[in-house]
Design a protein around this motif. Structure first.
Motif, PDB file in Angstrom:
ATOM      1  N   PHE A   1       0.823  -1.215   0.000  1.00  0.00           N
ATOM      2  CA  PHE A   1       0.000   0.000   0.000  1.00  0.00           C
ATOM      3  C   PHE A   1       0.858   1.266   0.000  1.00  0.00           C
ATOM      4  N   ARG A   2       2.065   1.168   0.503  1.00  0.00           N
ATOM      5  CA  ARG A   2       2.939   2.342   0.542  1.00  0.00           C
ATOM      6  C   ARG A   2       3.190   2.876  -0.865  1.00  0.00           C
ATOM      7  N   TYR A   3       3.323   1.947  -1.830  1.00  0.00           N
ATOM      8  CA  TYR A   3       3.675   2.351  -3.191  1.00  0.00           C
ATOM      9  C   TYR A   3       2.530   2.161  -4.193  1.00  0.00           C
ATOM     10  N   ALA A   4       1.371   1.781  -3.691  1.00  0.00           N
ATOM     11  CA  ALA A   4       0.234   1.572  -4.592  1.00  0.00           C
ATOM     12  C   ALA A   4      -0.231   2.889  -5.205  1.00  0.00           C
ATOM     13  N   GLU A   5      -0.476   2.844  -6.498  1.00  0.00           N
ATOM     14  CA  GLU A   5      -0.900   4.061  -7.180  1.00  0.00           C
ATOM     15  C   GLU A   5      -2.350   4.393  -6.881  1.00  0.00           C
ATOM     16  N   ASP A   6      -3.204   3.379  -6.879  1.00  0.00           N
ATOM     17  CA  ASP A   6      -4.639   3.590  -6.659  1.00  0.00           C
ATOM     18  C   ASP A   6      -5.133   2.666  -5.549  1.00  0.00           C
ATOM     19  N   VAL A   7      -5.701   3.269  -4.521  1.00  0.00           N
ATOM     20  CA  VAL A   7      -6.271   2.525  -3.399  1.00  0.00           C
ATOM     21  C   VAL A   7      -7.738   2.896  -3.279  1.00  0.00           C
ATOM     22  N   PHE A   8      -8.585   1.895  -3.197  1.00  0.00           N
ATOM     23  CA  PHE A   8     -10.020   2.111  -3.008  1.00  0.00           C
ATOM     24  C   PHE A   8     -10.327   1.882  -1.540  1.00  0.00           C
ATOM     25  N   ALA A   9     -11.221   2.684  -0.986  1.00  0.00           N
ATOM     26  CA  ALA A   9     -11.441   2.622   0.458  1.00  0.00           C
ATOM     27  C   ALA A   9     -12.920   2.653   0.814  1.00  0.00           C
ATOM     28  N   ALA A  10     -13.216   2.096   1.988  1.00  0.00           N
ATOM     29  CA  ALA A  10     -14.549   2.151   2.574  1.00  0.00           C
ATOM     30  C   ALA A  10     -14.472   2.973   3.854  1.00  0.00           C
ATOM     31  N   TYR A  11     -15.464   3.824   4.065  1.00  0.00           N
ATOM     32  CA  TYR A  11     -15.513   4.666   5.257  1.00  0.00           C
ATOM     33  C   TYR A  11     -16.821   4.390   5.997  1.00  0.00           C
ATOM     34  N   TYR A  12     -16.695   3.981   7.235  1.00  0.00           N
ATOM     35  CA  TYR A  12     -17.883   3.723   8.064  1.00  0.00           C
ATOM     36  C   TYR A  12     -18.052   4.873   9.047  1.00  0.00           C
ATOM     37  N   LYS A  13     -19.143   5.581   8.892  1.00  0.00           N
ATOM     38  CA  LYS A  13     -19.413   6.764   9.711  1.00  0.00           C
ATOM     39  C   LYS A  13     -18.225   7.725   9.685  1.00  0.00           C
ATOM     40  N   GLY A  14     -17.649   7.862   8.505  1.00  0.00           N
ATOM     41  CA  GLY A  14     -16.554   8.801   8.302  1.00  0.00           C
ATOM     42  C   GLY A  14     -15.182   8.276   8.647  1.00  0.00           C
ATOM     43  N   ARG A  15     -15.080   7.082   9.190  1.00  0.00           N
ATOM     44  CA  ARG A  15     -13.788   6.519   9.591  1.00  0.00           C
ATOM     45  C   ARG A  15     -13.329   5.478   8.573  1.00  0.00           C
ATOM     46  N   LEU A  16     -12.027   5.474   8.282  1.00  0.00           N
ATOM     47  CA  LEU A  16     -11.475   4.514   7.333  1.00  0.00           C
ATOM     48  C   LEU A  16     -11.657   3.102   7.875  1.00  0.00           C
ATOM     49  N   ALA A  17     -12.429   2.291   7.147  1.00  0.00           N
ATOM     50  CA  ALA A  17     -12.781   0.963   7.643  1.00  0.00           C
ATOM     51  C   ALA A  17     -12.206  -0.159   6.801  1.00  0.00           C
ATOM     52  N   GLY A  18     -11.975   0.084   5.521  1.00  0.00           N
ATOM     53  CA  GLY A  18     -11.481  -0.970   4.645  1.00  0.00           C
ATOM     54  C   GLY A  18     -10.722  -0.383   3.476  1.00  0.00           C
ATOM     55  N   MET A  19      -9.940  -1.234   2.831  1.00  0.00           N
ATOM     56  CA  MET A  19      -9.130  -0.764   1.709  1.00  0.00           C
ATOM     57  C   MET A  19      -8.771  -1.919   0.791  1.00  0.00           C
ATOM     58  N   CYS A  20      -8.492  -1.597  -0.461  1.00  0.00           N
ATOM     59  CA  CYS A  20      -7.958  -2.567  -1.414  1.00  0.00           C
ATOM     60  C   CYS A  20      -7.184  -1.814  -2.484  1.00  0.00           C
TER      61      CYS A  20
END
Length: 281
Positions: free
Chosen positions: A175-194
């Motif tokens: 993830f440090r060098y990933a160009e594109d990261v998709f994320a999920a936010y639960y009630k505004g908080r970072l909850a998931g990523m890929c």
């Protein structure tokens, strides 16, 4: 028959062009073993360092011991290079990271070709493909949790890496060098990523279409069991489709049924195995 044609005969489910096959197999960088019947190529193997990257035998010539002969030569190459053992595939392989086996062998952890030749199997994985041409997240076998948003990550990378470390510390460098990261936010908080790829050369690539990639799918422990992970993958797939990707590659997973709820299908089953060489007395 060329190496590519034998490969296609052995793995008809793959759509790779010859150029794509050559790039992924890195055969030119490998030591090669070839067997002939007259002028006809009947089987071959690619060996990279201590890894057996690929072994294929023309289906018309299978069952004649050609594969066993090639395997013995591959082992000798690796042994003579002073390695203590040989590995099937290798995790840094861009093609097969293990021995391709049948679904029945995978489910039963039964013997594949290599296991019959003294290779010790540890575990394995499924390589999957999600067809995006008719994909619709709303018609998938899932529901979307409330109070959750999904979008490309654009915030502080440090905060992202801290969340990733809670999921799997081994993923931090990806993830440090990933160009594109998709994320999920639960009630505004970072909850998931890929990690997403929008035009990748990979196992499920082919001629004339773009292939996306969905990898390192994770949900922070405190937000699990809410359905966030699968919903995030579904929204990520929609984004890939909107970027004109015809399909998506889901690499190195054990969650066949989970991804199957979105319509993803297994492409190959891989067994991780290796063989230690006996020391000369």
């Amino acid at each position: 028959m060329s190496e590519y044609k034998i490969f296609k005969e052995c793995f008809p489910q793959l759509k790779l062009t010859e150029e794509q096959f050559e790039a992924l197999s890195a055969g030119k960088n490998c030591k090669q073993i070839k067997k002939y019947d007259g002028d006809r190529l009947t089987g071959f193997a690619y060996v990279y360092r201590s890894c057996l990257r690929l072994l294929c035998v023309d289906p018309e010539y299978q069952g004649r011991g050609i594969g066993s002969e090639i395997l013995a030569e591959a082992e000798e190459l690796v042994r003579n290079a002073n390695y203590s053992g040989i590995t099937a595939g290798g995790l840094d392989s861009a093609l097969f990271i293990g021995e391709v086996i049948s679904r029945e062998q995978f489910e039963a952890q039964g013997p594949g070709f290599l296991k019959k030749h003294g290779y010790a199997a540890s575990n394995g994985c499924v390589e999957m493909e999600l067809d995006l041409k008719d994909f619709s997240a709303e018609s998938a076998d899932m529901s979307f949790p409330e109070d959750t948003e999904y979008r490309l990550y654009s915030g502080d990378r440090t905060a992202l890496l801290e969340a990733v470390e809670k999921v799997d510390p081994d993923w931090v460098e990806y993830f440090r060098y990933a160009e594109d990261v998709f994320a999920a936010y639960y009630k505004g908080r970072l909850a998931g990523m890929c990690i997403l790829g929008f035009d990748d050369l990979c196992l499920v690539s082919g001629d004339g279409f773009k292939t996306g990639n969905i990898g390192c799918v994770g949900v922070v422990p405190e937000f699990r069991r809410k359905g966030i992970g699968l919903a995030m993958v579904a929204r990520a797939a929609e984004l890939l489709k909107s970027r004109n990707c015809a399909n998506a590659f889901i690499h190195y997973t054990h969650l066949e049924n989970w991804y199957g709820r979105l319509g993803a299908k297994a492409v190959v089953y891989c067994a991780f195995s290796g063989k230690k060489f006996q020391k000369d007395k």
